[in-house]
Design a protein around this motif. Sequence first.
Motif, PDB file in Angstrom:
ATOM      1  N   ASN A 166       0.840  -1.196   0.000  1.00  0.00           N
ATOM      2  CA  ASN A 166       0.000   0.000   0.000  1.00  0.00           C
ATOM      3  C   ASN A 166       0.880   1.252   0.000  1.00  0.00           C
ATOM      4  N   ALA A 167       0.241   2.388  -0.092  1.00  0.00           N
ATOM      5  CA  ALA A 167       0.960   3.659  -0.224  1.00  0.00           C
ATOM      6  C   ALA A 167       1.845   3.945   0.979  1.00  0.00           C
ATOM      7  N   VAL A 168       1.374   3.640   2.179  1.00  0.00           N
ATOM      8  CA  VAL A 168       2.150   3.926   3.392  1.00  0.00           C
ATOM      9  C   VAL A 168       3.466   3.146   3.373  1.00  0.00           C
ATOM     10  N   GLU A 169       3.439   1.956   2.831  1.00  0.00           N
ATOM     11  CA  GLU A 169       4.663   1.155   2.743  1.00  0.00           C
ATOM     12  C   GLU A 169       5.637   1.725   1.700  1.00  0.00           C
ATOM     13  N   PHE A 228       6.114   5.030   1.108  1.00  0.00           N
ATOM     14  CA  PHE A 228       6.636   6.338   1.494  1.00  0.00           C
ATOM     15  C   PHE A 228       8.126   6.330   1.846  1.00  0.00           C
TER      16      PHE A 228
END
Length: 66
Positions: free
Chosen positions: A2-5, A7
């Motif tokens: 996902n996006a948080v991973e 960053f």
Amino acid sequence: MNAVELFPTLRNLTRADKLKVMQFLVSELSRDQEPLLEQGATYPIWPPFNSHAPAHQLAQLLESDE
């Protein structure tokens, strides 16, 4: 993933690579969006008749720039 991973990895990219990622994401988003205008279609355009206030503002802006 996902996006948080993503960053932390994105933070470590060079400026040029970050711009490439941005360009990729923008093009992906534009593909997902429906086209606003269709090719070959006709659309009405309204002339600015009786729009004296915007014309006056533009004239003032042009005069102040000189």
